[in-house]
Design a protein around this motif. Sequence first.
Motif, PDB file in Angstrom:
ATOM      1  N   VAL A   1       8.478  -8.340   6.980  1.00 25.61           N
ATOM      2  CA  VAL A   1       8.129  -8.978   5.714  1.00 25.61           C
ATOM      3  C   VAL A   1       7.504 -10.340   5.996  1.00 25.61           C
ATOM      4  O   VAL A   1       8.111 -11.201   6.629  1.00 25.61           O
ATOM      5  CB  VAL A   1       9.370  -9.154   4.808  1.00 25.61           C
ATOM      6  CG1 VAL A   1       8.973  -9.853   3.508  1.00 25.61           C
ATOM      7  CG2 VAL A   1      10.016  -7.808   4.522  1.00 25.61           C
ATOM      8  N   VAL A   2       6.264 -10.524   5.571  1.00 25.45           N
ATOM      9  CA  VAL A   2       5.573 -11.814   5.684  1.00 25.45           C
ATOM     10  C   VAL A   2       5.250 -12.258   4.263  1.00 25.45           C
ATOM     11  O   VAL A   2       4.285 -11.774   3.654  1.00 25.45           O
ATOM     12  CB  VAL A   2       4.286 -11.703   6.540  1.00 25.45           C
ATOM     13  CG1 VAL A   2       3.582 -13.054   6.597  1.00 25.45           C
ATOM     14  CG2 VAL A   2       4.613 -11.210   7.939  1.00 25.45           C
TER      15      VAL A   2
ATOM     16  N   PRO B   1       9.009  -0.652  -1.071  1.00 27.14           N
ATOM     17  CA  PRO B   1       9.537   0.660  -0.652  1.00 27.14           C
ATOM     18  C   PRO B   1       9.108   1.082   0.745  1.00 27.14           C
ATOM     19  O   PRO B   1       9.717   1.976   1.342  1.00 27.14           O
ATOM     20  CB  PRO B   1       8.984   1.619  -1.717  1.00 27.14           C
ATOM     21  CG  PRO B   1       7.834   0.889  -2.352  1.00 27.14           C
ATOM     22  CD  PRO B   1       8.193  -0.558  -2.294  1.00 27.14           C
ATOM     23  N   ALA B   2       8.065   0.440   1.286  1.00 24.64           N
ATOM     24  CA  ALA B   2       7.609   0.771   2.643  1.00 24.64           C
ATOM     25  C   ALA B   2       8.694   0.465   3.674  1.00 24.64           C
ATOM     26  O   ALA B   2       8.727   1.069   4.753  1.00 24.64           O
ATOM     27  CB  ALA B   2       6.337  -0.006   2.978  1.00 24.64           C
ATOM     28  N   ILE B   3       9.594  -0.477   3.357  1.00 21.28           N
ATOM     29  CA  ILE B   3      10.670  -0.842   4.289  1.00 21.28           C
ATOM     30  C   ILE B   3      11.568   0.364   4.544  1.00 21.28           C
ATOM     31  O   ILE B   3      11.921   0.669   5.692  1.00 21.28           O
ATOM     32  CB  ILE B   3      11.484  -2.030   3.733  1.00 21.28           C
ATOM     33  CG1 ILE B   3      10.587  -3.274   3.622  1.00 21.28           C
ATOM     34  CG2 ILE B   3      12.693  -2.325   4.624  1.00 21.28           C
ATOM     35  CD1 ILE B   3      11.249  -4.459   2.952  1.00 21.28           C
TER      36      ILE B   3
ATOM     37  N   CYS C   1       9.645   3.267   6.471  1.00 18.71           N
ATOM     38  CA  CYS C   1       9.479   3.097   7.918  1.00 18.71           C
ATOM     39  C   CYS C   1      10.682   3.597   8.710  1.00 18.71           C
ATOM     40  O   CYS C   1      10.553   3.978   9.878  1.00 18.71           O
ATOM     41  CB  CYS C   1       9.227   1.622   8.244  1.00 18.71           C
ATOM     42  SG  CYS C   1       7.604   1.045   7.706  1.00 18.71           S
ATOM     43  N   LYS C   2      11.850   3.612   8.088  1.00 16.04           N
ATOM     44  CA  LYS C   2      13.071   4.055   8.767  1.00 16.04           C
ATOM     45  C   LYS C   2      13.038   5.551   9.083  1.00 16.04           C
ATOM     46  O   LYS C   2      13.808   6.033   9.921  1.00 16.04           O
ATOM     47  CB  LYS C   2      14.294   3.727   7.910  1.00 16.04           C
ATOM     48  CG  LYS C   2      14.531   2.230   7.724  1.00 16.04           C
ATOM     49  CD  LYS C   2      15.716   1.962   6.807  1.00 16.04           C
ATOM     50  CE  LYS C   2      15.924   0.464   6.598  1.00 16.04           C
ATOM     51  NZ  LYS C   2      17.050   0.177   5.675  1.00 16.04           N
ATOM     52  N   LYS C   3      12.147   6.289   8.432  1.00 18.18           N
ATOM     53  CA  LYS C   3      12.051   7.730   8.649  1.00 18.18           C
ATOM     54  C   LYS C   3      11.209   8.088   9.871  1.00 18.18           C
ATOM     55  O   LYS C   3      11.149   9.257  10.266  1.00 18.18           O
ATOM     56  CB  LYS C   3      11.446   8.389   7.406  1.00 18.18           C
ATOM     57  CG  LYS C   3      12.260   8.196   6.134  1.00 18.18           C
ATOM     58  CD  LYS C   3      11.565   8.840   4.946  1.00 18.18           C
ATOM     59  CE  LYS C   3      12.359   8.619   3.655  1.00 18.18           C
ATOM     60  NZ  LYS C   3      11.683   9.238   2.482  1.00 18.18           N
ATOM     61  N   TYR C   4      10.543   7.088  10.439  1.00 17.91           N
ATOM     62  CA  TYR C   4       9.644   7.344  11.564  1.00 17.91           C
ATOM     63  C   TYR C   4      10.161   6.676  12.838  1.00 17.91           C
ATOM     64  O   TYR C   4      10.678   5.553  12.804  1.00 17.91           O
ATOM     65  CB  TYR C   4       8.236   6.819  11.251  1.00 17.91           C
ATOM     66  CG  TYR C   4       7.568   7.529  10.106  1.00 17.91           C
ATOM     67  CD1 TYR C   4       6.749   8.636  10.324  1.00 17.91           C
ATOM     68  CD2 TYR C   4       7.770   7.112   8.790  1.00 17.91           C
ATOM     69  CE1 TYR C   4       6.133   9.292   9.265  1.00 17.91           C
ATOM     70  CE2 TYR C   4       7.166   7.771   7.725  1.00 17.91           C
ATOM     71  CZ  TYR C   4       6.343   8.854   7.978  1.00 17.91           C
ATOM     72  OH  TYR C   4       5.744   9.507   6.922  1.00 17.91           O
TER      73      TYR C   4
ATOM     74  N   GLU D   1       0.818  -1.202   0.000  1.00 18.76           N
ATOM     75  CA  GLU D   1       0.000   0.000   0.000  1.00 18.76           C
ATOM     76  C   GLU D   1       0.864   1.270   0.000  1.00 18.76           C
ATOM     77  O   GLU D   1       1.666   1.485   0.905  1.00 18.76           O
ATOM     78  CB  GLU D   1      -0.915   0.021   1.234  1.00 18.76           C
ATOM     79  CG  GLU D   1      -1.904  -1.115   1.280  1.00 18.76           C
ATOM     80  CD  GLU D   1      -3.141  -0.810   0.469  1.00 18.76           C
ATOM     81  OE1 GLU D   1      -3.249   0.303  -0.066  1.00 18.76           O
ATOM     82  OE2 GLU D   1      -3.995  -1.693   0.370  1.00 18.76           O
ATOM     83  N   LYS D   2       0.691   2.103  -1.007  1.00 18.58           N
ATOM     84  CA  LYS D   2       1.452   3.347  -1.091  1.00 18.58           C
ATOM     85  C   LYS D   2       0.978   4.355  -0.050  1.00 18.58           C
ATOM     86  O   LYS D   2       1.745   5.173   0.431  1.00 18.58           O
ATOM     87  CB  LYS D   2       1.321   3.944  -2.494  1.00 18.58           C
ATOM     88  CG  LYS D   2       1.906   3.081  -3.606  1.00 18.58           C
ATOM     89  CD  LYS D   2       1.683   3.735  -4.957  1.00 18.58           C
ATOM     90  CE  LYS D   2       2.235   2.873  -6.086  1.00 18.58           C
ATOM     91  NZ  LYS D   2       2.000   3.477  -7.415  1.00 18.58           N
TER      92      LYS D   2
END
Length: 453
Positions: A107-108, A92-94, A97-100, A60-61
């Motif tokens: 990853v599942v 790209p969500a990986i 998430c590093k920005k928060y 999900e973008k």
Amino acid sequence: MLLSYGTAECIFKVFLYCSLLAFIVYIPRLIYYIEGFKKPVKLNNPSKNRLAVLIPARNEKGVVHLLDSLASQSYDAAFFDNYVVVADKNDPAIELCKKYKNTSCTVVENQTCKGDALDGVLQVILKGEKKYAGYIIVDPDNIVDKDFLLEMNNSLVSGRDIILGKRCVKNYLFDRSCRNWVVNCNGLIYSFLDKLGNCFRSKYSMHASICGTGIMITAKIIKELGGWPFRSVTEDFELAISSLVEDRSIFYYEPAVTYTEESLSHKSANERRRRWLLGYAQVSTKYRKRVWQKYHQDKDKWNDENLTKEERFRLRGNIWGCFDFLYSFFPLAIFFAPAAICCLIFLISAGISWFNVKTLDVNVLALFNKAGIIFLSIYGVLFLYTAFGLLADRKSIKISLAEKLIVLFVNPFFIAEYAVFFLEAFYKIARGRQNSEWVCIERIDDEKAKIHS
């Protein structure tokens, strides 16, 4: 004429008697509506509990908007962690998430349903060192109110096992181009479920109708479940009914607000509704016998004189919760099924009669008249139901008066479509075609999603 005068009158009387019976049987549900017009309960928790926010994002973008809203929470950031779940290690969500702060990405792989994603991340968390008082599930296309986590923490003082927050429509916060009649009609389902049902159910400790976003499951229940065992198309509804069977309590807490996105496409909305009804059919078929057994078991326990006041309150809620599930669509079927059949009979008979005589004589007009009365009765019932929903949730339905009037007149047809999806769902169950691909609905273009300040 296909129908004689006497036969036509007999059929019309059947419709009238069925309508009267349906109204009588529906009275308990009408009582539910009253609670939806009352001021919601507000709780306060003097303790800060650590919470985990689970976000089954896959690819999900739109998750960035949710993470932004979580980063702006009034609740102390030291007391909650975000867990985003994706299906691809290259998602790209990986990196996002590093920005928060306090946000990680799990990853599942090989996910086939939302239940797979939730169970995958819960297995990781349960094996880790961090302990949480509650696990909150939020869909990735949602955003949450700035006090959402604060209120979820407050709701823990209720002592209930599962907390259900209020669902509002995210599109209402955007530019006018981000909503249309489909959004406004489909979004009204949350008002129906919460204001005209869950407010009453929660007050009397009955099982609530769960929508799988903006909900919190306490640590005790997650430990009992050993993760997330639900794999039906609507795992949220399965959670609700399994909780009914297993004596887990559910609390609807209105101050904890989640904004969920609705698609502008009628086709996409229908695909979603088909999935909801298929899930209902799956769970209903799977649990109906167990709920029936539970109903009789709890009725037998009611005669125990040693029950405390609290135990009796919860037992009464369980009994009525079981009855509510078993009773669910019964009054609707009593009214709508005979009404639809009678209306079709009159329309077909009138059409054949007109074709034979080639004129609108008295008999043909009488048949059309009866068909019209029945049709208007069906429409009128759905019109009133829509009006109740709009009035009960008027503060949250942030659309113009003109849009509300359109919803009032169009929504009866939108609701009527559920009948088709309902029959389709049980047909699929009967044919053993229960699989439904977990698909993402169409999203609002980021350029259009300009939240009003």
